[in-house]
Design an enzyme around this catalytic site. Structure first.
Site, PDB file in Angstrom:
ATOM      1  N   SER A 214       2.905  12.401   7.578  1.00  0.00           N
ATOM      2  CA  SER A 214       1.678  12.699   8.331  1.00  0.00           C
ATOM      3  C   SER A 214       0.676  13.465   7.481  1.00  0.00           C
TER       4      SER A 214
ATOM      5  N   PHE B  58       0.857  -1.191   0.000  1.00  0.00           N
ATOM      6  CA  PHE B  58       0.000   0.000   0.000  1.00  0.00           C
ATOM      7  C   PHE B  58       0.889   1.235   0.000  1.00  0.00           C
TER       8      PHE B  58
ATOM      9  N   TRP C 268       8.841   4.021   2.750  1.00  0.00           N
ATOM     10  CA  TRP C 268       8.437   3.274   3.947  1.00  0.00           C
ATOM     11  C   TRP C 268       7.268   2.325   3.672  1.00  0.00           C
TER      12      TRP C 268
ATOM     13  N   GLU D 242       0.756   4.166  10.389  1.00  0.00           N
ATOM     14  CA  GLU D 242      -0.724   4.253  10.438  1.00  0.00           C
ATOM     15  C   GLU D 242      -1.176   5.494  11.207  1.00  0.00           C
TER      16      GLU D 242
ATOM     17  N   PHE E 177      -5.012  20.893  11.850  1.00  0.00           N
ATOM     18  CA  PHE E 177      -4.191  20.632  10.663  1.00  0.00           C
ATOM     19  C   PHE E 177      -4.284  21.738   9.612  1.00  0.00           C
TER      20      PHE E 177
ATOM     21  N   HIS F  97       6.083  13.613   2.407  1.00  0.00           N
ATOM     22  CA  HIS F  97       4.688  13.684   2.864  1.00  0.00           C
ATOM     23  C   HIS F  97       4.309  12.432   3.612  1.00  0.00           C
TER      24      HIS F  97
HETATM   25  P1  TGC Z   1      -9.183  15.585   5.946  1.00  0.00           P
HETATM   26  O1  TGC Z   1      -9.658  16.793   5.218  1.00  0.00           O
HETATM   27  O2  TGC Z   1      -9.365  15.515   7.422  1.00  0.00           O
HETATM   28  O3  TGC Z   1      -9.894  14.295   5.306  1.00  0.00           O
HETATM   29  C1  TGC Z   1     -10.019  14.102   3.913  1.00  0.00           C
HETATM   30  C2  TGC Z   1     -11.259  13.220   3.703  1.00  0.00           C
HETATM   31  O4  TGC Z   1     -11.042  11.934   4.292  1.00  0.00           O
HETATM   32  C3  TGC Z   1     -12.017  11.680   5.327  1.00  0.00           C
HETATM   33  N1  TGC Z   1     -11.308  10.981   6.409  1.00  0.00           N
HETATM   34  C4  TGC Z   1     -11.465   9.689   6.710  1.00  0.00           C
HETATM   35  N2  TGC Z   1     -12.287   8.760   6.199  1.00  0.00           N
HETATM   36  C5  TGC Z   1     -12.218   7.517   6.720  1.00  0.00           C
HETATM   37  N3  TGC Z   1     -11.344   7.174   7.693  1.00  0.00           N
HETATM   38  C6  TGC Z   1     -10.497   8.088   8.214  1.00  0.00           C
HETATM   39  N4  TGC Z   1      -9.627   7.729   9.175  1.00  0.00           N
HETATM   40  C7  TGC Z   1     -10.537   9.414   7.729  1.00  0.00           C
HETATM   41  N5  TGC Z   1      -9.848  10.551   8.007  1.00  0.00           N
HETATM   42  C8  TGC Z   1     -10.338  11.502   7.205  1.00  0.00           C
HETATM   43  C9  TGC Z   1     -12.531  13.045   5.712  1.00  0.00           C
HETATM   44  O5  TGC Z   1     -13.835  12.975   6.258  1.00  0.00           O
HETATM   45  C10 TGC Z   1     -12.517  13.762   4.385  1.00  0.00           C
HETATM   46  O6  TGC Z   1     -13.618  13.307   3.634  1.00  0.00           O
HETATM   47  P2  TGC Z   1     -14.368  14.272   2.573  1.00  0.00           P
HETATM   48  O7  TGC Z   1     -15.538  13.489   2.104  1.00  0.00           O
HETATM   49  O8  TGC Z   1     -14.724  15.520   3.334  1.00  0.00           O
HETATM   50  O9  TGC Z   1     -13.373  14.561   1.491  1.00  0.00           O
HETATM   51  O10 TGC Z   1      -7.673  15.341   5.538  1.00  0.00           O
HETATM   52  P3  TGC Z   1      -6.345  16.090   5.977  1.00  0.00           P
HETATM   53  O11 TGC Z   1      -5.493  16.240   4.756  1.00  0.00           O
HETATM   54  O12 TGC Z   1      -6.667  17.346   6.739  1.00  0.00           O
HETATM   55  O13 TGC Z   1      -5.632  14.995   6.913  1.00  0.00           O
HETATM   56  C11 TGC Z   1      -6.015  14.732   8.150  1.00  0.00           C
HETATM   57  C12 TGC Z   1      -5.030  13.734   8.835  1.00  0.00           C
HETATM   58  C13 TGC Z   1      -3.754  14.424   9.247  1.00  0.00           C
HETATM   59  C14 TGC Z   1      -5.754  13.221  10.080  1.00  0.00           C
HETATM   60  C15 TGC Z   1      -4.704  12.559   7.887  1.00  0.00           C
HETATM   61  O14 TGC Z   1      -4.023  12.946   6.794  1.00  0.00           O
HETATM   62  C16 TGC Z   1      -3.953  11.437   8.556  1.00  0.00           C
HETATM   63  O15 TGC Z   1      -4.560  10.538   9.117  1.00  0.00           O
HETATM   64  N6  TGC Z   1      -2.565  11.461   8.512  1.00  0.00           N
HETATM   65  C17 TGC Z   1      -1.759  10.333   8.967  1.00  0.00           C
HETATM   66  C18 TGC Z   1      -1.213   9.599   7.779  1.00  0.00           C
HETATM   67  C19 TGC Z   1      -1.134   8.129   7.986  1.00  0.00           C
HETATM   68  O16 TGC Z   1      -1.763   7.554   8.863  1.00  0.00           O
HETATM   69  N7  TGC Z   1      -0.399   7.467   7.124  1.00  0.00           N
HETATM   70  C20 TGC Z   1      -0.306   6.037   7.166  1.00  0.00           C
HETATM   71  C21 TGC Z   1       0.316   5.488   5.918  1.00  0.00           C
HETATM   72  S1  TGC Z   1       0.019   3.793   5.657  1.00  0.00           S
HETATM   73  C22 TGC Z   1       0.863   2.990   6.849  1.00  0.00           C
HETATM   74  O17 TGC Z   1       1.460   3.526   7.710  1.00  0.00           O
HETATM   75  C23 TGC Z   1       0.801   1.522   6.753  1.00  0.00           C
HETATM   76  S2  TGC Z   1       1.766   0.649   7.862  1.00  0.00           S
HETATM   77  C24 TGC Z   1       1.048  -0.854   7.659  1.00  0.00           C
HETATM   78  C25 TGC Z   1       1.666  -1.960   8.368  1.00  0.00           C
HETATM   79  O18 TGC Z   1       2.823  -2.317   8.074  1.00  0.00           O
HETATM   80  O19 TGC Z   1       0.950  -2.593   9.205  1.00  0.00           O
HETATM   81  P1  FAD Z   2       6.501  13.026   9.754  1.00  0.00           P
HETATM   82  O1  FAD Z   2       5.142  13.189   9.192  1.00  0.00           O
HETATM   83  O2  FAD Z   2       7.609  13.794   9.141  1.00  0.00           O
HETATM   84  O3  FAD Z   2       6.452  13.338  11.312  1.00  0.00           O
HETATM   85  C1  FAD Z   2       7.623  13.594  12.086  1.00  0.00           C
HETATM   86  C2  FAD Z   2       7.163  14.049  13.478  1.00  0.00           C
HETATM   87  O4  FAD Z   2       6.418  15.254  13.355  1.00  0.00           O
HETATM   88  C3  FAD Z   2       6.237  13.038  14.159  1.00  0.00           C
HETATM   89  O5  FAD Z   2       6.514  13.001  15.529  1.00  0.00           O
HETATM   90  C4  FAD Z   2       4.861  13.624  13.941  1.00  0.00           C
HETATM   91  O6  FAD Z   2       3.924  13.229  14.949  1.00  0.00           O
HETATM   92  C5  FAD Z   2       5.169  15.104  13.997  1.00  0.00           C
HETATM   93  N1  FAD Z   2       4.156  15.906  13.304  1.00  0.00           N
HETATM   94  C6  FAD Z   2       3.870  15.932  11.967  1.00  0.00           C
HETATM   95  N2  FAD Z   2       2.857  16.756  11.713  1.00  0.00           N
HETATM   96  C7  FAD Z   2       2.466  17.272  12.905  1.00  0.00           C
HETATM   97  C8  FAD Z   2       1.446  18.188  13.320  1.00  0.00           C
HETATM   98  N3  FAD Z   2       0.580  18.717  12.446  1.00  0.00           N
HETATM   99  N4  FAD Z   2       1.358  18.506  14.629  1.00  0.00           N
HETATM  100  C9  FAD Z   2       2.201  17.946  15.546  1.00  0.00           C
HETATM  101  N5  FAD Z   2       3.181  17.074  15.215  1.00  0.00           N
HETATM  102  C10 FAD Z   2       3.302  16.746  13.915  1.00  0.00           C
HETATM  103  N6  FAD Z   2       3.357   4.124   4.795  1.00  0.00           N
HETATM  104  C11 FAD Z   2       2.619   3.632   3.767  1.00  0.00           C
HETATM  105  O7  FAD Z   2       2.034   4.378   2.991  1.00  0.00           O
HETATM  106  N7  FAD Z   2       2.537   2.281   3.564  1.00  0.00           N
HETATM  107  C12 FAD Z   2       3.161   1.380   4.352  1.00  0.00           C
HETATM  108  O8  FAD Z   2       3.052   0.170   4.150  1.00  0.00           O
HETATM  109  C13 FAD Z   2       3.968   1.872   5.438  1.00  0.00           C
HETATM  110  N8  FAD Z   2       4.697   1.014   6.201  1.00  0.00           N
HETATM  111  C14 FAD Z   2       5.600   1.504   7.121  1.00  0.00           C
HETATM  112  C15 FAD Z   2       6.502   0.655   7.737  1.00  0.00           C
HETATM  113  C16 FAD Z   2       7.467   1.163   8.611  1.00  0.00           C
HETATM  114  C17 FAD Z   2       8.478   0.241   9.227  1.00  0.00           C
HETATM  115  C18 FAD Z   2       7.488   2.557   8.906  1.00  0.00           C
HETATM  116  C19 FAD Z   2       8.488   3.126   9.870  1.00  0.00           C
HETATM  117  C20 FAD Z   2       6.591   3.401   8.289  1.00  0.00           C
HETATM  118  C21 FAD Z   2       5.658   2.899   7.376  1.00  0.00           C
HETATM  119  N9  FAD Z   2       4.809   3.768   6.654  1.00  0.00           N
HETATM  120  C22 FAD Z   2       4.032   3.283   5.620  1.00  0.00           C
HETATM  121  C23 FAD Z   2       4.949   5.212   6.807  1.00  0.00           C
HETATM  122  C24 FAD Z   2       4.279   5.769   8.068  1.00  0.00           C
HETATM  123  O9  FAD Z   2       2.891   5.793   7.941  1.00  0.00           O
HETATM  124  C25 FAD Z   2       4.853   7.167   8.303  1.00  0.00           C
HETATM  125  O10 FAD Z   2       6.182   6.988   8.782  1.00  0.00           O
HETATM  126  C26 FAD Z   2       4.038   7.974   9.290  1.00  0.00           C
HETATM  127  O11 FAD Z   2       2.766   8.282   8.763  1.00  0.00           O
HETATM  128  C27 FAD Z   2       4.756   9.278   9.704  1.00  0.00           C
HETATM  129  O12 FAD Z   2       5.258   9.952   8.611  1.00  0.00           O
HETATM  130  P2  FAD Z   2       6.803  10.443   8.598  1.00  0.00           P
HETATM  131  O13 FAD Z   2       7.649   9.273   8.946  1.00  0.00           O
HETATM  132  O14 FAD Z   2       7.036  11.117   7.298  1.00  0.00           O
HETATM  133  O15 FAD Z   2       6.894  11.456   9.784  1.00  0.00           O
END
Ligand code: TGC
Ligand code: FAD
Length: 405
Positions: free
Chosen positions: A158, A149, A182, A384, A404, A156
């Site tokens: 968070s 995924f 990542w 996540e 945000f 980019h």
């Molecule tokens: P925002 O304007 O708040 O939202 C955009 C649209 O999305 C909707 N939405 C959601 N829908 C379902 N579930 C959620 N959790 C949702 N969060 C938001 C929202 O209602 C809106 O919908 P619409 O219809 O109005 O367009 O978006 P934003 O750009 O302001 O972002 C908000 C924020 C910071 C909370 C979001 O970007 C976020 O969650 N950031 C964290 C990024 C993150 O979690 N990345 C993970 C990458 S994948 C990963 O890490 C996999 S690891 C897997 C593994 O190995 O197990």
């Molecule tokens: P950043 O976004 O740069 O954040 C750095 C620090 O700043 C953090 O402490 C954060 O909390 C803080 N910060 C950022 N914004 C704010 C704010 N607005 N206010 C306060 N504090 C803030 N991603 C995928 O898409 N798919 C995957 O399968 C996946 N697998 C992963 C596996 C591993 C082992 C790891 C380490 C990461 C993986 N990720 C994946 C990515 C993961 O989701 C990101 O690392 C995570 O979302 C944070 O992003 P970043 O590392 O760029 O940190």
């Protein structure tokens, strides 16, 4: 000559997987027979397939890719997706219970299942065409295909809404350029779910196959956390992706974020598994390790640690049980899921740190699972959505004010 039989005997036994679950508030009584059977099956599989090998794989920083097939066989890929689409046909609590047992083994093994089920199969099931569902889901469900995924980018994380990976219309295909960072499983994946902006700046989901020209997935090395999970990049250089590979039923950031809700729910359950393993090991060690002529568990400071650990685990168990009931009713909100992911992962990390102390010097070795869980949980705290991002999601939910923007 000094008597060192106590330390040696404990170390010898440490290699055996003597794990047993802990259920202080009889939460099991809230589970169905199907949930308990699923848990027993996965627990037995983890004892047989994961525990004997996981320290060696973590030590070598290698992913036990041979486990993908077994994970498919025990129904760990999409437990709550319909059977006809490669899932397990169970409910959301069964999904949670399975993730918990897997993470009891290792967070990286749970990651293998989370990504495949919640971040690859789920978006194809939820947002794909019927043709895409039939083409990919059975193969993903059986472990014949591995998926990944791609949301996070080098600049980019968070803030995925700022992504620069993009597609350009080219007749019957799109031309994809950009990079993801990542990405769990990417170097071994057959397909990648990739989120990219179209020419109007709208986020779209694409299914990219590994042999598409211009696509590569180099491994990221040097991780001290999640060492038994493989992580990589996704690099797209003018990759021609047929339009039939676009997920037709979703547009916007809501697409990937809704998949994250599904995966974060599983992590909220999963982290308790890592905590339980640490607690279980620490409790046993405290009863077997003799200092000052008595088991260390008899000292008040050790009892304080253990009592606080099981209290926090019990609170987390009740939190996910209620979340599971809401999820089964289709009422679990993204913000409720954020709260559980954040609370339970930090809880598990704190339990791991306390458990490490109870094990004394032995706690830093791979004789015990504690340090491995602790290092893994540093990633789980970040991926996540980081600990602080989830706090801000809760803050936004309760105040109605968005931090945000
Ligand atoms: P925002 O304007 O708040 O939202 C955009 C649209 O999305 C909707 N939405 C959601 N829908 C379902 N579930 C959620 N959790 C949702 N969060 C938001 C929202 O209602 C809106 O919908 P619409 O219809 O109005 O367009 O978006 P934003 O750009 O302001 O972002 C908000 C924020 C910071 C909370 C979001 O970007 C976020 O969650 N950031 C964290 C990024 C993150 O979690 N990345 C993970 C990458 S994948 C990963 O890490 C996999 S690891 C897997 C593994 O190995 O197990
Ligand atoms: P950043 O976004 O740069 O954040 C750095 C620090 O700043 C953090 O402490 C954060 O909390 C803080 N910060 C950022 N914004 C704010 C704010 N607005 N206010 C306060 N504090 C803030 N991603 C995928 O898409 N798919 C995957 O399968 C996946 N697998 C992963 C596996 C591993 C082992 C790891 C380490 C990461 C993986 N990720 C994946 C990515 C993961 O989701 C990101 O690392 C995570 O979302 C944070 O992003 P970043 O590392 O760029 O940190």
């Amino acid at each position: 000559m000094q008597d060192n039989s106590n330390g040696l005997a404990i170390a010898k036994r440490a290699k055996e997987d003597r794990y047993q679950g802990h259920d202080y508030y009889l939460v099991d009584e809230l589970l169905s027979q199907d949930h308990l059977l699923a848990r027993e099956a996965v627990r037995a599989w983890v004892k047989q397939e994961v525990t004997p090998i996981i320290e060696a794989y973590a030590d070598k920083a290698q992913c036990p890719t041979h486990l993908f097939k077994g994970l498919a066989e025990i129904g760990a890929f999409g437990p709550s997706l319909p059977v006809e689409y490669g899932g397990g046909g169970m409910d959301e609590i069964a999904y949670g219970v399975i993730m918990q047992e897997l993470e009891r083994g290792d967070s990286g093994v749970r990651s293998m299942a989370s990504v495949q089920g919640s971040l690859v199969m789920y978006p194809i099931y939820k947002y794909g065409s019927e043709e895409q569902r039939r083409k990919y889901l059975p193969k993903l469900g059986s472990g014949e295909f591995i998926g990944c995924f791609g949301l996070t980018e080098p600049d980019h994380g968070s803030n995925p809404g700022g992504m620069v990976t993009h597609i350009k219309d080219d007749g019957d295909a799109y031309i994809l350029n950009g990079a993801k960072m990542w990405i769990t499983n990417s170097p071994v994946a057959d397909i990648a779910i990739v989120w990219a902006k179209d020419e109007q700046g709208i986020v779209r989901g694409l299914i990219v196959e590994k042999d598409m020209k211009g696509f590569s997935a180099p491994e990221i090395k040097g991780k001290w956390s999640l060492r038994a999970s493989i992580t990589g990049e996704l690099v797209f250089e003018d990759v021609r992706v047929p339009k039939s590979h676009v997920l037709p039923n979703i547009q916007g950031l809501k697409g990937p974020l809704s998949c994250l809700s599904k995966a974060r729910y599983g992590i909220a359950w999963g982290a308790i598994g890592a905590a339980l393993d640490c607690y279980d090991s620490a409790l046993r060690y405290s009863q077997e390790r003799i200092q000052f002529g008595k088991p260390i568990g008899q000292f008040q400071l050790i009892q304080k640690k253990l009592a606080e650990m099981i209290t926090e685990i019990t609170k987390a168990q009740l939190l996910v049980w209620r979340l599971g009931v809401l999820a089964n009713e289709g009422r679990a909100t993204p913000a409720q899921i954020s709260m559980a992911k954040r609370n339970n992962v930090m809880m598990a990390l704190e339990v791991a740190r306390e458990a490490r102390q109870i094990h004394g010097g032995m706690g830093i070795t791979n004789e015990y699972p504690v340090m491995r869980h602790m290092m893994n949980l540093e990633t789980v705290l970040t991926y996540e959505g980081t600990h602080d991002i989830h706090l801000l999601i809760t803050g936004m939910d309760v105040t109605g004010l968005n931090a945000f923007v």
